[in-house]
Design a protein around this motif. Structure first.
Motif, PDB file in Angstrom:
ATOM      1  N   LEU A 157       0.841  -1.189   0.000  1.00  0.00           N
ATOM      2  CA  LEU A 157       0.000   0.000   0.000  1.00  0.00           C
ATOM      3  C   LEU A 157       0.879   1.242   0.000  1.00  0.00           C
ATOM      4  O   LEU A 157       1.855   1.328   0.753  1.00  0.00           O
ATOM      5  N   TYR A 158       0.527   2.172  -0.876  1.00  0.00           N
ATOM      6  CA  TYR A 158       1.251   3.430  -1.001  1.00  0.00           C
ATOM      7  C   TYR A 158       0.357   4.543  -0.460  1.00  0.00           C
ATOM      8  O   TYR A 158      -0.628   4.924  -1.087  1.00  0.00           O
ATOM      9  N   TYR A 159       0.696   5.014   0.733  1.00  0.00           N
ATOM     10  CA  TYR A 159      -0.041   6.134   1.329  1.00  0.00           C
ATOM     11  C   TYR A 159       0.622   7.425   0.856  1.00  0.00           C
ATOM     12  O   TYR A 159       1.783   7.694   1.161  1.00  0.00           O
ATOM     13  N   LYS A 195       8.108   0.862   5.115  1.00  0.00           N
ATOM     14  CA  LYS A 195       9.056   0.040   4.368  1.00  0.00           C
ATOM     15  C   LYS A 195       9.833   0.861   3.337  1.00  0.00           C
ATOM     16  O   LYS A 195      10.920   0.471   2.919  1.00  0.00           O
ATOM     17  N   ALA A 196       9.256   1.957   2.914  1.00  0.00           N
ATOM     18  CA  ALA A 196       9.935   2.873   1.991  1.00  0.00           C
ATOM     19  C   ALA A 196       9.274   4.233   2.099  1.00  0.00           C
ATOM     20  O   ALA A 196       8.100   4.340   2.480  1.00  0.00           O
ATOM     21  N   VAL A 214       5.410   9.831  -0.176  1.00  0.00           N
ATOM     22  CA  VAL A 214       4.829   8.499  -0.339  1.00  0.00           C
ATOM     23  C   VAL A 214       5.401   7.579   0.736  1.00  0.00           C
ATOM     24  O   VAL A 214       6.613   7.400   0.831  1.00  0.00           O
ATOM     25  N   PHE A 215       4.514   7.008   1.544  1.00  0.00           N
ATOM     26  CA  PHE A 215       4.906   6.075   2.589  1.00  0.00           C
ATOM     27  C   PHE A 215       4.422   4.680   2.177  1.00  0.00           C
ATOM     28  O   PHE A 215       3.225   4.476   1.983  1.00  0.00           O
ATOM     29  N   VAL A 216       5.332   3.740   2.062  1.00  0.00           N
ATOM     30  CA  VAL A 216       4.977   2.391   1.627  1.00  0.00           C
ATOM     31  C   VAL A 216       4.867   1.487   2.848  1.00  0.00           C
ATOM     32  O   VAL A 216       5.809   1.386   3.652  1.00  0.00           O
ATOM     33  N   VAL A 217       3.712   0.839   2.988  1.00  0.00           N
ATOM     34  CA  VAL A 217       3.472  -0.074   4.112  1.00  0.00           C
ATOM     35  C   VAL A 217       2.884  -1.380   3.574  1.00  0.00           C
ATOM     36  O   VAL A 217       2.490  -1.472   2.413  1.00  0.00           O
ATOM     37  N   ASP A 222      -1.302  -1.118   8.964  1.00  0.00           N
ATOM     38  CA  ASP A 222       0.052  -0.595   9.187  1.00  0.00           C
ATOM     39  C   ASP A 222       0.142   0.909   8.956  1.00  0.00           C
ATOM     40  O   ASP A 222       1.093   1.547   9.426  1.00  0.00           O
ATOM     41  N   ILE A 223      -0.802   1.472   8.232  1.00  0.00           N
ATOM     42  CA  ILE A 223      -0.803   2.938   8.070  1.00  0.00           C
ATOM     43  C   ILE A 223      -1.045   3.588   9.424  1.00  0.00           C
ATOM     44  O   ILE A 223      -0.315   4.504   9.837  1.00  0.00           O
ATOM     45  N   GLU A 224      -2.050   3.098  10.132  1.00  0.00           N
ATOM     46  CA  GLU A 224      -2.345   3.643  11.459  1.00  0.00           C
ATOM     47  C   GLU A 224      -1.195   3.361  12.423  1.00  0.00           C
ATOM     48  O   GLU A 224      -0.799   4.235  13.214  1.00  0.00           O
TER      49      GLU A 224
END
Length: 272
Positions: A157-159, A195-196, A214-217, A222-224
């Protein structure tokens, strides 16, 4: 006159951002094109597996053989304003490489499908998955990325958080980069749920004040967890509430306070 001055400030700040390298780590800067496509909602016999097979064929025969393309990712709607959208994210070493990559694509396409009828048939089938409208943005990577060791072998997932730069009269690039470096070192780089992390600034497109992170989880949960961990790590470094308030005030003046949030899901089979 006010409009001209504002535009000059935006351009100047953007140039300063691009030239800055005083962050948590040194890395080469790249240009990134983000093409937002839309599914053809009138396609009645849509198959995700067949779509992947078509795009995988193009990836193997063209994109992976194009040396001007450093990397590529396909991101699907997960939580965004439009469930028909998917984003093709392509990375290039230089601005010139964008045009050169396009010319190389044409060359590789003719080599992969030398027969004109077969070539036309493939690209008609490929185009049939998409609506006619699309949009393009070009970003420049900004130093301070948290890079994965290799491509992810499963959907991630790319937040995406898109903020807007402000231009405080009492600000400076020295202060901005020092504040950001301290936060990256203390929080983002220590957060195992992230993760990135990819920060990008506007290079060409609709809004030159954009700052996209961009936060990769791995999962939605895992975003929360990542956001909670950020708070935990932030408090561990800025232990005094007054110091936390001071930091937030100093960093906050560089942004308008408005931001947008988007979540996409990657397609690992279509990654270069």
């Amino acid at each position: 006159m006010k409009t001209i001055k504002t535009t000059l400030l935006v351009v100047l700040f953007g140039v300063l951002l691009l030239s800055n390298s005083a962050t948590a780590q040194e890395e080469k800067q790249y240009f990134i094109t983000a093409t937002t496509l839309h599914w053809n909602m009138d396609l009645e016999d849509f198959s995700m597996d067949q779509w992947k097979a078509v795009e995988k064929e193009y990836l193997d025969k063209v994109t992976k053989k194009n040396d001007f393309i450093v990397a590529q990712e396909v991101l699907l709607h997960y939580f965004t304003a439009d469930n028909t959208e998917l984003v093709l994210v392509t990375t290039y070493a230089t601005w010139d490489a964008i045009e050169k990559a396009s010319d190389k694509d044409d060359e590789l396409i003719k080599l992969a499908w030398p027969d004109e009828k077969a070539r036309a048939s493939f690209f008609e089938k490929r185009a049939n998955y998409y609506a006619h409208n699309h949009s393009d943005e070009i970003y420049h990577t900004f130093a301070g990325a948290k890079l994965p060791k290799s491509n992810f072998d499963k959907p991630m997932l790319y937040y995406v958080r898109k903020s807007t730069f402000a231009y405080p009269k009492d600000g400076s690039m020295k202060e901005f980069t020092e504040l950001r470096k301290k936060y990256l070192d203390a929080v983002v780089f220590k957060n195992d749920f992230v993760k990135a992390y990819y920060p990008n600034v506007h290079a060409w497109g609709a809004n030159k004040t954009d700052f996209t992170e961009v936060f990769v989880v791995e999962t939605l949960c895992d975003i929360e967890k990542a956001l909670d961990k950020n708070q935990e790590l932030f408090k561990a470094t800025w232990t005094d509430s007054a110091k936390r308030e001071e930091y937030n005030m100093k960093m906050g003046k560089y942004f308008t306070g408005a931001h947008g949030d988007y979540i996409f899901r990657s397609v690992p089979e279509l990654t270069k």
